[in-house]
Design a protein around this motif. Structure first.
Motif, PDB file in Angstrom:
ATOM      1  N   ASP A  40      24.977  76.967  24.873  1.00 39.64           N
ATOM      2  CA  ASP A  40      23.966  76.589  25.653  1.00 39.64           C
ATOM      3  C   ASP A  40      22.589  77.266  24.891  1.00 39.64           C
ATOM      4  O   ASP A  40      22.641  77.988  23.784  1.00 39.64           O
ATOM      5  N   LYS A  44      24.778  81.343  24.764  1.00 38.16           N
ATOM      6  CA  LYS A  44      25.945  81.672  25.165  1.00 38.16           C
ATOM      7  C   LYS A  44      27.192  80.663  25.201  1.00 38.16           C
ATOM      8  O   LYS A  44      26.824  79.361  25.392  1.00 38.16           O
ATOM      9  N   THR A  46      29.736  78.374  26.586  1.00 41.25           N
ATOM     10  CA  THR A  46      30.481  77.752  27.802  1.00 41.25           C
ATOM     11  C   THR A  46      31.696  77.035  27.820  1.00 41.25           C
ATOM     12  O   THR A  46      31.660  76.125  26.610  1.00 41.25           O
ATOM     13  N   SER A  48      34.052  73.972  29.285  1.00 40.63           N
ATOM     14  CA  SER A  48      34.443  72.739  30.795  1.00 40.63           C
ATOM     15  C   SER A  48      35.421  72.118  30.485  1.00 40.63           C
ATOM     16  O   SER A  48      35.671  71.595  29.197  1.00 40.63           O
ATOM     17  N   ASP A  66      34.374  73.563  35.461  1.00 40.85           N
ATOM     18  CA  ASP A  66      34.221  74.948  34.779  1.00 40.85           C
ATOM     19  C   ASP A  66      35.497  75.545  34.490  1.00 40.85           C
ATOM     20  O   ASP A  66      36.422  75.676  35.505  1.00 40.85           O
TER      21      ASP A  66
END
Length: 165
Positions: A40, A44, A46, A48, A66
């Motif tokens: 992101d 960070k 992430t 999903s 998520d």
């Protein structure tokens, strides 16, 4: 990679390939189901769950959830539903967008549209001005005020009955 028996810790440990800001790892057993690993704006990583599908000659991808909130089993079940919809010719992403659009139409917006129609009837002498005034007080005042922010498709008969009583 098979996510069926994998736990959340294994999925959270999946690395983002060097030099890549977005990477999808697809499951071997459920075609179109995978985990998307992204970097992101804040740096960070992430993760999903995603479902990628083809519907009506068009390819689409939809976020299932998520990885920190859904277990692999839960994500697989939801992805199976979404992929089945695509197989039947229903675009899951389009359906989700349509549902979101429906939820933006509130009771307040419908009341305003209704009152504009009634104002035109007053201009053409099909409705008395006093009747319009009472409608405005009733529909925009305290009677239905608590329901104004509610999506129109979520207003139930019971909601209206409570306001009328």
């Amino acid at each position: 990679m098979i996510f069926d028996g994998t736990d959340r810790k294994v999925v959270q440990a999946l690395p983002l390939p060097a030099g890549s800001a977005d990477h999808i790892i697809f499951d071997d057993t459920l075609k179109g189901f995978g985990v998307r690993i992204r970097l992101d704006a804040g740096g960070k990583v992430t993760r999903s769950w995603v479902a990628q599908f083809r519907c009506s000659g068009r390819q689409g991808r939809i976020k299932v959830g998520d990885c920190a909130k859904l277990s692999p089993k839960q994500a697989r079940e939801k992805a199976t539903e979404l992929l089945a919809m695509a197989t039947l010719g229903i675009d899951p992403a389009g359906k989700r967008a349509e549902d979101r659009k429906q939820n933006t139409i509130t009771l307040r917006s419908v009341i305003e549209q209704f009152l504009r129609t009634k104002e035109k009837q007053v201009e053409t002498d099909n409705l008395r001005p006093a009747s319009l005034k009472v409608m405005k007080i009733y529909l925009t005042g305290d009677y239905f005020g608590p329901l104004h922010g509610k999506p129109i498709n979520a207003v139930t008969r019971a909601d209206v009955a409570v306001r009328l009583n």
